[in-house]
Design a protein around this motif. Structure first.
Motif, PDB file in Angstrom:
ATOM      1  N   ALA A 124       9.965  -6.962 -22.654  1.00  0.00           N
ATOM      2  CA  ALA A 124      11.000  -7.056 -23.683  1.00  0.00           C
ATOM      3  C   ALA A 124      10.411  -6.602 -25.029  1.00  0.00           C
ATOM      4  O   ALA A 124       9.254  -6.932 -25.342  1.00  0.00           O
ATOM      5  N   PRO A 125      11.129  -5.795 -25.793  1.00  0.00           N
ATOM      6  CA  PRO A 125      12.542  -5.412 -25.636  1.00  0.00           C
ATOM      7  C   PRO A 125      12.759  -4.128 -24.827  1.00  0.00           C
ATOM      8  O   PRO A 125      13.820  -3.512 -24.936  1.00  0.00           O
ATOM      9  N   HIS A 126      11.760  -3.699 -24.033  1.00  0.00           N
ATOM     10  CA  HIS A 126      11.867  -2.424 -23.320  1.00  0.00           C
ATOM     11  C   HIS A 126      11.863  -2.599 -21.798  1.00  0.00           C
ATOM     12  O   HIS A 126      11.474  -1.680 -21.074  1.00  0.00           O
ATOM     13  N   SER A 127      12.316  -3.749 -21.317  1.00  0.00           N
ATOM     14  CA  SER A 127      12.330  -3.988 -19.869  1.00  0.00           C
ATOM     15  C   SER A 127      13.223  -2.999 -19.131  1.00  0.00           C
ATOM     16  O   SER A 127      12.891  -2.551 -18.032  1.00  0.00           O
ATOM     17  N   ALA A 128      14.345  -2.643 -19.730  1.00  0.00           N
ATOM     18  CA  ALA A 128      15.254  -1.686 -19.078  1.00  0.00           C
ATOM     19  C   ALA A 128      14.564  -0.331 -18.898  1.00  0.00           C
ATOM     20  O   ALA A 128      14.730   0.322 -17.861  1.00  0.00           O
ATOM     21  N   LEU A 129      13.786   0.097 -19.888  1.00  0.00           N
ATOM     22  CA  LEU A 129      13.036   1.351 -19.766  1.00  0.00           C
ATOM     23  C   LEU A 129      12.020   1.265 -18.640  1.00  0.00           C
ATOM     24  O   LEU A 129      11.907   2.188 -17.819  1.00  0.00           O
ATOM     25  N   LEU A 130      11.278   0.155 -18.587  1.00  0.00           N
ATOM     26  CA  LEU A 130      10.229   0.020 -17.558  1.00  0.00           C
ATOM     27  C   LEU A 130      10.818   0.030 -16.157  1.00  0.00           C
ATOM     28  O   LEU A 130      10.170   0.506 -15.219  1.00  0.00           O
ATOM     29  N   LYS A 131      12.027  -0.485 -15.995  1.00  0.00           N
ATOM     30  CA  LYS A 131      12.660  -0.476 -14.672  1.00  0.00           C
ATOM     31  C   LYS A 131      12.907   0.943 -14.165  1.00  0.00           C
ATOM     32  O   LYS A 131      12.978   1.177 -12.963  1.00  0.00           O
ATOM     33  N   THR A 132      13.020   1.915 -15.076  1.00  0.00           N
ATOM     34  CA  THR A 132      13.296   3.296 -14.672  1.00  0.00           C
ATOM     35  C   THR A 132      12.018   4.066 -14.345  1.00  0.00           C
ATOM     36  O   THR A 132      12.100   5.185 -13.821  1.00  0.00           O
ATOM     37  N   ILE A 133      10.850   3.521 -14.669  1.00  0.00           N
ATOM     38  CA  ILE A 133       9.579   4.230 -14.474  1.00  0.00           C
ATOM     39  C   ILE A 133       9.001   3.873 -13.108  1.00  0.00           C
ATOM     40  O   ILE A 133       8.766   2.701 -12.820  1.00  0.00           O
ATOM     41  N   PRO A 134       8.763   4.859 -12.251  1.00  0.00           N
ATOM     42  CA  PRO A 134       8.234   4.559 -10.910  1.00  0.00           C
ATOM     43  C   PRO A 134       6.729   4.294 -10.938  1.00  0.00           C
ATOM     44  O   PRO A 134       6.011   4.782 -11.823  1.00  0.00           O
ATOM     45  N   THR A 135       6.284   3.522  -9.985  1.00  0.00           N
ATOM     46  CA  THR A 135       4.856   3.261  -9.814  1.00  0.00           C
ATOM     47  C   THR A 135       4.451   3.623  -8.391  1.00  0.00           C
ATOM     48  O   THR A 135       5.229   3.456  -7.445  1.00  0.00           O
ATOM     49  N   PHE A 136       3.225   4.116  -8.264  1.00  0.00           N
ATOM     50  CA  PHE A 136       2.718   4.570  -6.970  1.00  0.00           C
ATOM     51  C   PHE A 136       1.293   4.089  -6.767  1.00  0.00           C
ATOM     52  O   PHE A 136       0.528   3.960  -7.724  1.00  0.00           O
ATOM     53  N   VAL A 137       0.935   3.872  -5.520  1.00  0.00           N
ATOM     54  CA  VAL A 137      -0.467   3.695  -5.131  1.00  0.00           C
ATOM     55  C   VAL A 137      -0.941   5.027  -4.553  1.00  0.00           C
ATOM     56  O   VAL A 137      -0.316   5.576  -3.637  1.00  0.00           O
ATOM     57  N   VAL A 138      -2.030   5.548  -5.116  1.00  0.00           N
ATOM     58  CA  VAL A 138      -2.607   6.799  -4.632  1.00  0.00           C
ATOM     59  C   VAL A 138      -3.392   6.510  -3.363  1.00  0.00           C
ATOM     60  O   VAL A 138      -4.299   5.668  -3.353  1.00  0.00           O
ATOM     61  N   THR A 139      -3.057   7.202  -2.282  1.00  0.00           N
ATOM     62  CA  THR A 139      -3.731   6.963  -1.004  1.00  0.00           C
ATOM     63  C   THR A 139      -4.654   8.108  -0.606  1.00  0.00           C
ATOM     64  O   THR A 139      -5.270   8.061   0.456  1.00  0.00           O
ATOM     65  N   HIS A 140      -4.755   9.153  -1.427  1.00  0.00           N
ATOM     66  CA  HIS A 140      -5.676  10.257  -1.138  1.00  0.00           C
ATOM     67  C   HIS A 140      -7.097   9.701  -1.058  1.00  0.00           C
ATOM     68  O   HIS A 140      -7.532   8.954  -1.945  1.00  0.00           O
ATOM     69  N   PRO A 141      -7.860  10.022  -0.009  1.00  0.00           N
ATOM     70  CA  PRO A 141      -9.189   9.417   0.159  1.00  0.00           C
ATOM     71  C   PRO A 141     -10.215   9.875  -0.864  1.00  0.00           C
ATOM     72  O   PRO A 141     -11.240   9.214  -1.038  1.00  0.00           O
ATOM     73  N   ALA A 142      -9.964  11.007  -1.541  1.00  0.00           N
ATOM     74  CA  ALA A 142     -10.925  11.509  -2.535  1.00  0.00           C
ATOM     75  C   ALA A 142     -10.147  12.165  -3.671  1.00  0.00           C
ATOM     76  O   ALA A 142     -10.295  13.350  -3.962  1.00  0.00           O
ATOM     77  N   ALA A 143      -9.318  11.361  -4.343  1.00  0.00           N
ATOM     78  CA  ALA A 143      -8.395  11.907  -5.331  1.00  0.00           C
ATOM     79  C   ALA A 143      -9.118  12.554  -6.500  1.00  0.00           C
ATOM     80  O   ALA A 143      -8.720  13.624  -6.972  1.00  0.00           O
ATOM     81  N   ALA A 144     -10.174  11.924  -7.004  1.00  0.00           N
ATOM     82  CA  ALA A 144     -10.882  12.491  -8.156  1.00  0.00           C
ATOM     83  C   ALA A 144     -11.463  13.860  -7.814  1.00  0.00           C
ATOM     84  O   ALA A 144     -11.376  14.803  -8.617  1.00  0.00           O
ATOM     85  N   LEU A 145     -12.046  13.997  -6.631  1.00  0.00           N
ATOM     86  CA  LEU A 145     -12.569  15.298  -6.214  1.00  0.00           C
ATOM     87  C   LEU A 145     -11.438  16.315  -6.067  1.00  0.00           C
ATOM     88  O   LEU A 145     -11.617  17.499  -6.378  1.00  0.00           O
ATOM     89  N   SER A 146     -10.285  15.867  -5.616  1.00  0.00           N
ATOM     90  CA  SER A 146      -9.126  16.747  -5.520  1.00  0.00           C
ATOM     91  C   SER A 146      -8.731  17.255  -6.902  1.00  0.00           C
ATOM     92  O   SER A 146      -8.393  18.434  -7.081  1.00  0.00           O
ATOM     93  N   GLY A 147      -8.772  16.367  -7.901  1.00  0.00           N
ATOM     94  CA  GLY A 147      -8.452  16.770  -9.256  1.00  0.00           C
ATOM     95  C   GLY A 147      -9.454  17.750  -9.825  1.00  0.00           C
ATOM     96  O   GLY A 147      -9.084  18.744 -10.464  1.00  0.00           O
ATOM     97  N   LEU A 148     -10.740  17.499  -9.597  1.00  0.00           N
ATOM     98  CA  LEU A 148     -11.775  18.426 -10.053  1.00  0.00           C
ATOM     99  C   LEU A 148     -11.630  19.781  -9.375  1.00  0.00           C
ATOM    100  O   LEU A 148     -11.817  20.829  -9.998  1.00  0.00           O
ATOM    101  N   SER A 149     -11.285  19.764  -8.089  1.00  0.00           N
ATOM    102  CA  SER A 149     -11.094  21.008  -7.351  1.00  0.00           C
ATOM    103  C   SER A 149      -9.908  21.791  -7.908  1.00  0.00           C
ATOM    104  O   SER A 149      -9.973  23.023  -8.049  1.00  0.00           O
ATOM    105  N   ALA A 150      -8.808  21.086  -8.219  1.00  0.00           N
ATOM    106  CA  ALA A 150      -7.638  21.760  -8.776  1.00  0.00           C
ATOM    107  C   ALA A 150      -7.996  22.464 -10.080  1.00  0.00           C
ATOM    108  O   ALA A 150      -7.591  23.614 -10.318  1.00  0.00           O
ATOM    109  N   TYR A 151      -8.769  21.782 -10.920  1.00  0.00           N
ATOM    110  CA  TYR A 151      -9.184  22.410 -12.180  1.00  0.00           C
ATOM    111  C   TYR A 151     -10.143  23.567 -11.933  1.00  0.00           C
ATOM    112  O   TYR A 151      -9.991  24.651 -12.520  1.00  0.00           O
ATOM    113  N   ALA A 152     -11.134  23.366 -11.081  1.00  0.00           N
ATOM    114  CA  ALA A 152     -12.160  24.377 -10.858  1.00  0.00           C
ATOM    115  C   ALA A 152     -11.560  25.669 -10.320  1.00  0.00           C
ATOM    116  O   ALA A 152     -11.995  26.773 -10.675  1.00  0.00           O
ATOM    117  N   ARG A 153     -10.540  25.561  -9.466  1.00  0.00           N
ATOM    118  CA  ARG A 153      -9.953  26.747  -8.834  1.00  0.00           C
ATOM    119  C   ARG A 153      -8.868  27.400  -9.687  1.00  0.00           C
ATOM    120  O   ARG A 153      -8.569  28.574  -9.499  1.00  0.00           O
TER     121      ARG A 153
END
Length: 341
Positions: free
Chosen positions: A296-325
């Motif tokens: 509050a006073p922004h609870s309505a806004l937060l309800k519209t924002i999605p949340t996720f659990v990242v399940t990629h086994p090596a997400a940080a390396l995936s991010g570095l690879s995306a940048y490197a390439r």
């Protein structure tokens, strides 16, 4: 000394990528811009005196092409030519890496900056949605995750470019809000007199919270390892452990909601790291989203924002690879964080 050049032209292949956490180090080698990285077995940071020793003795095989450049993500702020890890014994010295591995350049960034790079391309197969809300394309995102510490970063989209925003948001203050919080808080172990998010929302923080709950109830603490607490909680074998995981989820939700507002993360808030994956059943309970949305006073806004659990086994390396390439896709700041011979 670090150089200030814009590296959108790219690093020299093969490129070594590395994600150095407080407990484990993960590495990969990218042969060329059209190839996915070859990932090496995980090595414990405590098993080697330095990153150079780990790479030469325990990671890089003799029969593989040697890297010509490197981009490394570390758990801690990057200041100067010596970069100590916040929760581990290594000190990263890029000049030593260049000399030991005969590299042309080394870039060092924050580990959750790499996690932010990863979520720019994260597929549905590598994430699990928790609660309501919908992603707004090309809007800012936030990523955070409990591990050895509590990492936080943002990802901002502007001018068809993704800009990762590093920070130390895991060290923001965390305070009591309910009567139960007020009963537990005096028993939490502090850091220089204060309770930060990282004092509660990480591996050792979960144990800190469990012990405080036991102390508040006048009961002995049965477990001495965070994994034991988590296992007992998920199996509903112990009331104190069960409450620990529920409150852990609540407090993680509160901080995630704070970061959602800081970054106006209408592209989503992403929970990264091994702990989030392990406690996914708890995060799918009501506590996490309740803590996230109670703003509050922004609870309505937060309800519209999605949340996720990242399940990629090596997400940080995936991010570095995306940048490197494809470095031109990202507005990665390299000033003061790129070293050459």
């Amino acid at each position: 000394m670090p150089t200030d050049e814009d590296l959108t032209a790219g690093l020299a292949f093969p490129i070594l990528i590395g994600d150095i956490g407080g407990t484990n180090a993960r590495f990969g080698l990218i042969p060329d811009a059209g190839s996915q990285p070859h990932l090496f077995p995980i090595v414990p940071t405590g098993g080697y005196k330095s990153i150079e020793e780990a790479l030469i003795s325990g990671v890089l095989p003799k029969d593989m092409a040697r890297p010509r450049s490197a981009i490394i993500a570390v758990a801690g702020p990057i200041k100067g030519d010596e970069i100590p890890l916040t929760n581990a014994g290594w000190i990263i010295r890029p000049i030593d890496m260049i000399a030991a591995l005969d590299l042309t350049e080394v870039i060092v960034i924050n580990d959750f900056e790499a996690q932010a790079l990863a979520i720019a391309d994260l597929s549905d197969e590598n994430r699990v949605k928790v609660g309501g809300g919908e992603v707004l394309a090309d809007h800012s995102c936030a990523v955070l995750g409990p591990g050895t510490g509590l990492g936080v970063a943002g990802l901002v989209h502007a001018r068809q470019t993704w800009f990762p925003v590093p920070g130390e948001g895991g060290h923001v203050d965390l305070g009591p809000r309910t009567a139960r919080d007020l009963a537990i808080w005096p028993h939490l172990e502090t850091i220089e007199g204060r309770i930060s998010g990282e004092q509660v929302i990480c591996g050792r923080g979960l144990l800190n919270l469990y012990r405080a709950i036991c102390a508040a109830d006048g009961k002995p603490a049965l477990y001495a390892d965070p994994a034991e607490v988590t296992q007992a909680a998920l199996a509903h074998e112990d009331a104190a452990a069960d409450e620990t995981l529920k409150l852990f989820s609540t407090y993680l939700g509160r901080i995630a909601g704070d970061m959602a507002m800081v970054f106006m993360a209408r592209g989503g808030v992403f929970l990264a790291g091994g702990i989030a994956q392990k406690i996914l059943p708890a995060l799918q309970g009501p506590e996490f989203r309740a803590g996230f949305e109670d703003k509050a006073p922004h609870s309505a806004l937060l309800k519209t924002i999605p949340t996720f659990v990242v399940t990629h086994p090596a997400a940080a390396l995936s991010g570095l690879s995306a940048y490197a390439r494809a470095p031109q896709r990202f507005g990665l700041t390299t000033e003061g964080r790129c070293w050459r011979p």
